[in-house]
Design a protein around this motif. Structure first.
Motif, mmCIF file in Angstrom:
data_model
loop_
_atom_site.group_PDB
_atom_site.id
_atom_site.type_symbol
_atom_site.label_atom_id
_atom_site.label_comp_id
_atom_site.label_asym_id
_atom_site.label_seq_id
_atom_site.Cartn_x
_atom_site.Cartn_y
_atom_site.Cartn_z
ATOM 1 N N TRP A 207 0.844 -1.211 0.000
ATOM 2 C CA TRP A 207 0.000 0.000 0.000
ATOM 3 C C TRP A 207 0.868 1.246 0.000
ATOM 4 O O TRP A 207 0.631 2.201 -0.751
ATOM 5 C CB TRP A 207 -0.916 -0.020 1.221
ATOM 6 C CG TRP A 207 -1.753 1.205 1.396
ATOM 7 C CD1 TRP A 207 -2.962 1.474 0.810
ATOM 8 C CD2 TRP A 207 -1.440 2.352 2.207
ATOM 9 N NE1 TRP A 207 -3.425 2.703 1.211
ATOM 10 C CE2 TRP A 207 -2.517 3.271 2.073
ATOM 11 C CE3 TRP A 207 -0.376 2.681 3.043
ATOM 12 C CZ2 TRP A 207 -2.539 4.487 2.736
ATOM 13 C CZ3 TRP A 207 -0.389 3.906 3.696
ATOM 14 C CH2 TRP A 207 -1.467 4.794 3.540
ATOM 15 N N GLY A 208 1.901 1.256 0.848
ATOM 16 C CA GLY A 208 2.795 2.409 0.910
ATOM 17 C C GLY A 208 3.593 2.593 -0.367
ATOM 18 O O GLY A 208 3.813 3.727 -0.815
ATOM 19 N N PHE A 209 4.012 1.479 -0.967
ATOM 20 C CA PHE A 209 4.791 1.569 -2.199
ATOM 21 C C PHE A 209 4.005 2.250 -3.301
ATOM 22 O O PHE A 209 4.563 3.074 -4.049
ATOM 23 C CB PHE A 209 5.202 0.165 -2.646
ATOM 24 C CG PHE A 209 5.856 0.128 -3.998
ATOM 25 C CD1 PHE A 209 7.174 0.501 -4.162
ATOM 26 C CD2 PHE A 209 5.134 -0.257 -5.122
ATOM 27 C CE1 PHE A 209 7.778 0.491 -5.415
ATOM 28 C CE2 PHE A 209 5.721 -0.288 -6.372
ATOM 29 C CZ PHE A 209 7.046 0.095 -6.523
ATOM 30 N N PHE A 210 2.727 1.939 -3.412
ATOM 31 C CA PHE A 210 1.926 2.522 -4.482
ATOM 32 C C PHE A 210 1.545 3.972 -4.208
ATOM 33 O O PHE A 210 0.844 4.585 -5.014
ATOM 34 C CB PHE A 210 0.683 1.677 -4.743
ATOM 35 C CG PHE A 210 0.961 0.476 -5.604
ATOM 36 C CD1 PHE A 210 1.173 0.625 -6.971
ATOM 37 C CD2 PHE A 210 1.050 -0.780 -5.058
ATOM 38 C CE1 PHE A 210 1.454 -0.465 -7.768
ATOM 39 C CE2 PHE A 210 1.332 -1.889 -5.845
ATOM 40 C CZ PHE A 210 1.538 -1.728 -7.207
ATOM 41 N N ARG A 211 2.002 4.503 -3.099
ATOM 42 C CA ARG A 211 1.834 5.933 -2.831
ATOM 43 C C ARG A 211 3.155 6.683 -2.942
ATOM 44 O O ARG A 211 3.218 7.876 -2.634
ATOM 45 C CB ARG A 211 1.195 6.136 -1.450
ATOM 46 C CG ARG A 211 -0.323 6.027 -1.539
ATOM 47 C CD ARG A 211 -0.947 5.521 -0.259
ATOM 48 N NE ARG A 211 -2.389 5.378 -0.463
ATOM 49 C CZ ARG A 211 -2.970 4.349 -1.096
ATOM 50 N NH1 ARG A 211 -2.211 3.388 -1.600
ATOM 51 N NH2 ARG A 211 -4.280 4.277 -1.231
ATOM 52 N N THR A 212 4.191 5.980 -3.349
ATOM 53 C CA THR A 212 5.454 6.633 -3.650
ATOM 54 C C THR A 212 5.449 7.103 -5.105
ATOM 55 O O THR A 212 4.526 6.793 -5.872
ATOM 56 C CB THR A 212 6.632 5.677 -3.428
ATOM 57 O OG1 THR A 212 6.525 4.568 -4.342
ATOM 58 C CG2 THR A 212 6.628 5.141 -1.992
ATOM 59 N N LYS A 213 6.502 7.813 -5.484
ATOM 60 C CA LYS A 213 6.604 8.301 -6.852
ATOM 61 C C LYS A 213 6.671 7.148 -7.844
ATOM 62 O O LYS A 213 5.993 7.162 -8.887
ATOM 63 C CB LYS A 213 7.854 9.174 -6.987
ATOM 64 C CG LYS A 213 8.030 9.786 -8.364
ATOM 65 C CD LYS A 213 9.265 10.674 -8.416
ATOM 66 C CE LYS A 213 9.450 11.280 -9.806
ATOM 67 N NZ LYS A 213 10.658 12.161 -9.857
ATOM 68 N N THR A 214 7.461 6.122 -7.512
ATOM 69 C CA THR A 214 7.577 4.950 -8.388
ATOM 70 C C THR A 214 6.256 4.200 -8.481
ATOM 71 O O THR A 214 5.836 3.772 -9.563
ATOM 72 C CB THR A 214 8.680 4.008 -7.884
ATOM 73 O OG1 THR A 214 9.922 4.703 -7.814
ATOM 74 C CG2 THR A 214 8.834 2.808 -8.811
ATOM 75 N N GLY A 215 5.588 4.008 -7.345
ATOM 76 C CA GLY A 215 4.317 3.301 -7.343
ATOM 77 C C GLY A 215 3.246 4.031 -8.131
ATOM 78 O O GLY A 215 2.455 3.409 -8.853
ATOM 79 N N THR A 216 3.223 5.360 -7.998
ATOM 80 C CA THR A 216 2.256 6.152 -8.766
ATOM 81 C C THR A 216 2.531 6.049 -10.259
ATOM 82 O O THR A 216 1.601 5.929 -11.078
ATOM 83 C CB THR A 216 2.317 7.623 -8.328
ATOM 84 O OG1 THR A 216 2.071 7.716 -6.918
ATOM 85 C CG2 THR A 216 1.277 8.451 -9.068
ATOM 86 N N ALA A 217 3.817 6.085 -10.622
ATOM 87 C CA ALA A 217 4.183 5.937 -12.031
ATOM 88 C C ALA A 217 3.784 4.565 -12.552
ATOM 89 O O ALA A 217 3.318 4.427 -13.693
ATOM 90 C CB ALA A 217 5.688 6.150 -12.203
ATOM 91 N N MET A 218 3.950 3.548 -11.715
ATOM 92 C CA MET A 218 3.577 2.186 -12.111
ATOM 93 C C MET A 218 2.072 2.093 -12.360
ATOM 94 O O MET A 218 1.631 1.478 -13.337
ATOM 95 C CB MET A 218 3.997 1.199 -11.013
ATOM 96 C CG MET A 218 3.873 -0.260 -11.375
ATOM 97 S SD MET A 218 4.438 -1.318 -10.022
ATOM 98 C CE MET A 218 6.177 -0.856 -9.939
#
Length: 344
Positions: A207-218
């Protein structure tokens, strides 16, 4: 009434029907001599054993790679980590942490190569992933026989070469997570707190990863590749990272399953986890291009609940084993449902 219709529309009739069927099994269980507390305990254990593997589906779905039918690639990485841990005679938490570390290392390598392949077959990822999963399992069937392991608990006894089909971890790190902070409510009802906490930790990290810049880009790559490309995002890089992440989570999930089950199952065993994991995340409401942690939790509870309750309740009621029929209807039926509906 409008709120009820809205809830049914968002939750979906298939999940609602299966959820009601599962609830009816719990209600009917005491009337057919099936202990309710034992059933709840079994469902919690099976949830903890399988939830991390289902969670591994999320990164690839979010990046637009589709359902990870090649999940055996990650599961085998976890198996390698587990066998290496036994080879070093690691016991207790040190043993399972060693298995985690080695499994992640192999998963990252395998995931990178797997991701590079999927980048070359855009549009056919799920088909190719299925071939990759089966091919890698059969390739490893040969490797398990020639790998230079020497631990008597792992190798075949009559030659001392090649790994056994089933390897016990009882003397090493059985139930290290399952029994961590375990809560025994009664003789028949216990909560595997350690496994649930580990899943909660993994879910929080995803959950936290997808709120990072990389996660959002993914997520942007999976939702709108053209927009992502225009924004300067490397689509191939994001897809590769998602495959590596998915593979690593699957490796951890396999080790969690093994410590609870008590055995490391090699050779063709990874194939048995593909469709249950895919079916569970679809049953939870995920589509081929969107998945959330909530989908993972709901789907795993429903899928594992059906598999746990059906044999005991239905068999006690009619003395006929129809559990396999229900399992096939649920898993394959939900896969067909998800793959044939419009993407959201």
């Amino acid at each position: 009434m409008d709120k009820i219709r809205g809830f049914i529309k968002s939750f979906g009739w298939p999940r609602l029907i299966i959820g009601m069927f599962l609830l009816s099994l719990f209600v009917a269980a005491p009337f057919f001599g099936v202990r309710l507390d034992t059933s709840i305990s079994d469902v919690l254990i099976r949830f903890g054993m399988n939830a991390v593997m289902v969670l591994s589906m999320v990164p690839m779905i979010q990046s637009g790679c589709g359902l990870n039918f090649g999940v055996p690639v990650g599961l085998i990485a976890g198996m390698i980590g587990a066998v290496v841990s036994l080879e070093f005679n690691m016991v207790g938490f040190a043993g399972i942490l060693c298995a985690f570390a080695v499994g992640i290392i192999f998963a990252v390598v395998f995931g990178f190569l797997y991701g590079q392949l999927l980048n070359r077959v855009k549009g056919d990822e799920m088909i190719i992933a299925t071939y990759v999963g089966f091919s890698f399992v059969f390739f490893m069937n040969m490797m398990w026989l020639i790998m230079p392991f020497k631990n008597p608990a792992s190798v075949q006894g009559f030659q001392g070469e090649g790994l056994r089909t089933t390897i016990s971890v009882e003397e090493y790190w059985i139930h290290q997570l399952s029994d961590f902070l375990k809560i025994d409510i009664s003789k028949y009802l216990s909560i595997p707190t350690g496994m649930l906490l580990f899943f909660a930790l993994m879910a929080f990290l995803v959950w936290g990863f997808f709120r990072t810049k990389t996660g959002t880009a993914m997520t942007a790559v999976g939702s709108n590749p053209d927009y992502a490309r225009a924004a300067g995002i490397s689509i191939d890089r994001m897809r590769t990272i998602s495959v590596m992440l998915s593979t690593a989570i699957a490796a951890l999930g396999m080790i969690v399953y093994q410590q609870s089950f008590g055995f490391i199952q090699l050779y063709n065993a990874p194939l048995a986890f593909v469709f249950p994991s895919v079916a569970a995340v679809l049953l939870g409401g995920a589509s081929v291009n969107k998945a959330t942690i909530t989908n993972v939790i709901i789907g795993t509870v429903l899928f594992q609940g059906i598999l746990t309750m059906t044999p005991s309740v239905i068999n006690s009621a009619i003395n006929i084993d129809v559990s396999e029929i229900i399992r096939i209807i649920v898993s394959n039926g939900m896969i067909v449902y998800a793959l044939t509906r419009k993407a959201r």
